[in-house]
Design a protein around this motif. Structure first.
Motif, PDB file in Angstrom:
ATOM      1  N   UNK A  22       0.832  -1.206   0.000  1.00 60.66           N
ATOM      2  CA  UNK A  22       0.000   0.000   0.000  1.00 60.66           C
ATOM      3  C   UNK A  22       0.862   1.250   0.000  1.00 60.66           C
ATOM      4  N   UNK A  23       0.357   2.284  -0.636  1.00 53.56           N
ATOM      5  CA  UNK A  23       0.957   3.620  -0.546  1.00 53.56           C
ATOM      6  C   UNK A  23      -0.177   4.622  -0.648  1.00 53.56           C
ATOM      7  N   UNK A  24      -0.060   5.689   0.113  1.00 51.53           N
ATOM      8  CA  UNK A  24      -1.097   6.702   0.076  1.00 51.53           C
ATOM      9  C   UNK A  24      -0.898   7.755   1.142  1.00 51.53           C
ATOM     10  N   UNK A  25      -2.027   8.372   1.528  1.00 48.79           N
ATOM     11  CA  UNK A  25      -1.992   9.432   2.541  1.00 48.79           C
ATOM     12  C   UNK A  25      -3.135   9.213   3.524  1.00 48.79           C
ATOM     13  N   UNK A  26      -2.835   9.477   4.770  1.00 46.34           N
ATOM     14  CA  UNK A  26      -3.860   9.504   5.808  1.00 46.34           C
ATOM     15  C   UNK A  26      -3.781  10.898   6.409  1.00 46.34           C
ATOM     16  N   UNK A  27      -4.762  11.718   6.095  1.00 45.68           N
ATOM     17  CA  UNK A  27      -4.674  13.124   6.482  1.00 45.68           C
ATOM     18  C   UNK A  27      -3.539  13.766   5.701  1.00 45.68           C
ATOM     19  N   UNK A  28      -2.615  14.387   6.414  1.00 46.54           N
ATOM     20  CA  UNK A  28      -1.462  15.025   5.777  1.00 46.54           C
ATOM     21  C   UNK A  28      -0.230  14.134   5.773  1.00 46.54           C
ATOM     22  N   UNK A  29      -0.354  12.926   6.301  1.00 47.26           N
ATOM     23  CA  UNK A  29       0.799  12.027   6.422  1.00 47.26           C
ATOM     24  C   UNK A  29       0.805  10.993   5.308  1.00 47.26           C
ATOM     25  N   UNK A  30       1.938  10.885   4.627  1.00 47.37           N
ATOM     26  CA  UNK A  30       2.112   9.850   3.606  1.00 47.37           C
ATOM     27  C   UNK A  30       2.527   8.548   4.266  1.00 47.37           C
ATOM     28  N   UNK A  31       2.166   7.438   3.641  1.00 46.82           N
ATOM     29  CA  UNK A  31       2.593   6.141   4.146  1.00 46.82           C
ATOM     30  C   UNK A  31       2.853   5.206   2.974  1.00 46.82           C
ATOM     31  N   UNK A  32       3.665   4.210   3.242  1.00 45.12           N
ATOM     32  CA  UNK A  32       3.925   3.147   2.296  1.00 45.12           C
ATOM     33  C   UNK A  32       4.344   1.938   3.108  1.00 45.12           C
ATOM     34  N   UNK A  33       3.844   0.776   2.733  1.00 43.66           N
ATOM     35  CA  UNK A  33       4.232  -0.404   3.480  1.00 43.66           C
ATOM     36  C   UNK A  33       3.601  -1.669   2.953  1.00 43.66           C
ATOM     37  N   UNK A  34       4.063  -2.773   3.536  1.00 43.31           N
ATOM     38  CA  UNK A  34       3.527  -4.090   3.213  1.00 43.31           C
ATOM     39  C   UNK A  34       2.676  -4.552   4.382  1.00 43.31           C
ATOM     40  N   UNK A  35       1.525  -5.102   4.063  1.00 42.94           N
ATOM     41  CA  UNK A  35       0.581  -5.545   5.082  1.00 42.94           C
ATOM     42  C   UNK A  35       0.079  -6.935   4.729  1.00 42.94           C
ATOM     43  N   UNK A  36      -0.398  -7.641   5.733  1.00 45.06           N
ATOM     44  CA  UNK A  36      -1.106  -8.904   5.563  1.00 45.06           C
ATOM     45  C   UNK A  36      -2.523  -8.692   6.061  1.00 45.06           C
ATOM     46  N   UNK A  37      -3.478  -9.097   5.256  1.00 45.90           N
ATOM     47  CA  UNK A  37      -4.887  -9.019   5.634  1.00 45.90           C
ATOM     48  C   UNK A  37      -5.450 -10.431   5.703  1.00 45.90           C
ATOM     49  N   UNK A  38      -6.265 -10.677   6.693  1.00 44.14           N
ATOM     50  CA  UNK A  38      -7.089 -11.871   6.762  1.00 44.14           C
ATOM     51  C   UNK A  38      -8.523 -11.379   6.781  1.00 44.14           C
ATOM     52  N   UNK A  39      -9.320 -11.875   5.842  1.00 44.50           N
ATOM     53  CA  UNK A  39     -10.726 -11.475   5.772  1.00 44.50           C
ATOM     54  C   UNK A  39     -11.607 -12.711   5.839  1.00 44.50           C
ATOM     55  N   UNK A  40     -12.726 -12.564   6.526  1.00 43.00           N
ATOM     56  CA  UNK A  40     -13.717 -13.629   6.609  1.00 43.00           C
ATOM     57  C   UNK A  40     -14.957 -13.157   5.859  1.00 43.00           C
ATOM     58  N   UNK A  41     -15.279 -13.863   4.787  1.00 44.31           N
ATOM     59  CA  UNK A  41     -16.470 -13.602   3.993  1.00 44.31           C
ATOM     60  C   UNK A  41     -17.533 -14.611   4.414  1.00 44.31           C
ATOM     61  N   UNK A  42     -18.774 -14.183   4.542  1.00 43.31           N
ATOM     62  CA  UNK A  42     -19.879 -15.079   4.863  1.00 43.31           C
ATOM     63  C   UNK A  42     -21.002 -14.849   3.865  1.00 43.31           C
ATOM     64  N   UNK A  43     -21.659 -15.924   3.495  1.00 43.13           N
ATOM     65  CA  UNK A  43     -22.811 -15.837   2.614  1.00 43.13           C
ATOM     66  C   UNK A  43     -24.021 -15.491   3.473  1.00 43.13           C
ATOM     67  N   UNK A  44     -24.439 -14.233   3.396  1.00 39.88           N
ATOM     68  CA  UNK A  44     -25.561 -13.725   4.191  1.00 39.88           C
ATOM     69  C   UNK A  44     -26.737 -13.529   3.250  1.00 39.88           C
ATOM     70  N   UNK A  45     -27.727 -14.379   3.378  1.00 43.97           N
ATOM     71  CA  UNK A  45     -28.810 -14.364   2.397  1.00 43.97           C
ATOM     72  C   UNK A  45     -28.245 -14.832   1.069  1.00 43.97           C
ATOM     73  N   UNK A  46     -28.332 -13.998   0.063  1.00 41.44           N
ATOM     74  CA  UNK A  46     -27.813 -14.349  -1.266  1.00 41.44           C
ATOM     75  C   UNK A  46     -26.509 -13.639  -1.590  1.00 41.44           C
ATOM     76  N   UNK A  47     -25.927 -12.903  -0.614  1.00 50.26           N
ATOM     77  CA  UNK A  47     -24.733 -12.094  -0.905  1.00 50.26           C
ATOM     78  C   UNK A  47     -23.573 -12.444   0.009  1.00 50.26           C
ATOM     79  N   UNK A  48     -22.396 -12.440  -0.567  1.00 50.80           N
ATOM     80  CA  UNK A  48     -21.176 -12.582   0.210  1.00 50.80           C
ATOM     81  C   UNK A  48     -20.794 -11.216   0.776  1.00 50.80           C
TER      82      UNK A  48
END
Length: 125
Positions: free
Chosen positions: A87-113
Motif C-alpha cells: 500500500x501507498x497513500x496518505x492519511x490526512x497530511x501524512x504519507x505512508x507506504x508499506x507491506x501488510x497482511x490481511x485476513x478477511x472472513x467472507x460469509x454468505x448472508x442471504x444471497x450475498x457474500x
C-alpha cells in the motif's frame, strides 16, 4: 463449496481492492457486513461506519494497492482469505507506504457474500 464459489470470492476480493483504491463508498458499503469487526494494523477495532467515513471524508487516499500471495479457504458458507498487500497513500497530511497482511472472513448472508471480520498486520521489511 465449489469452484464457482472460489471464483466468486476471488472476484469479490478484486472488486474490494478497486473500491478501496478509489474510495468507492457505495461498493464498500455493499461488500462489508453491517456488523463488521475489523482490527486494523494498529490493533484498533474499526466498525463498518468508521471505515466508510474514512473513505467518504477523503481522510484516507490510496495511491496504490497491489495484492499478491492470496490464499482462499472455503468452509461451507464462509470463506477465509489471506493476502499480502503493498500500500501507498496518505492519511490526512501524512504519507505512508508499506507491506501488510490481511485476513478477511467472507460469509454468505442471504444471497450475498459480505466481509464479516478482518484483521491487518504490518509485514516487517
Amino acid at each position: 463449496m465449489n469452484d464457482a464459489n472460489l471464483d466468486t470470492i476471488v472476484e469479490l476480493e478484486e472488486r474490494l481492492a478497486r473500491a478501496m483504491r478509489t474510495s468507492d463508498v457505495p461498493v464498500l458499503d455493499e461488500l462489508l457486513a453491517d456488523d463488521l469487526l475489523f482490527t486494523n494494523h494498529q490493533g484498533m477495532v474499526v466498525t463498518k461506519q468508521e471505515d466508510l467515513d474514512v473513505h467518504r471524508s477523503g481522510l484516507l487516499k490510496l495511491d496504490s494497492l497491489d495484492a499478491s500471495d492470496r490464499s482462499v479457504r472455503l468452509l461451507g458458507n464462509v470463506a477465509v482469505v489471506a493476502v499480502r498487500v503493498q500500500l501507498a497513500g496518505r492519511y490526512g497530511n501524512d504519507s505512508f507506504e508499506g507491506r501488510f497482511r490481511y485476513t478477511r472472513v467472507w460469509a454468505l448472508l442471504g444471497a450475498r457474500w459480505r466481509i464479516v471480520a478482518a484483521h491487518a498486520s504490518v509485514v516487517a521489511a
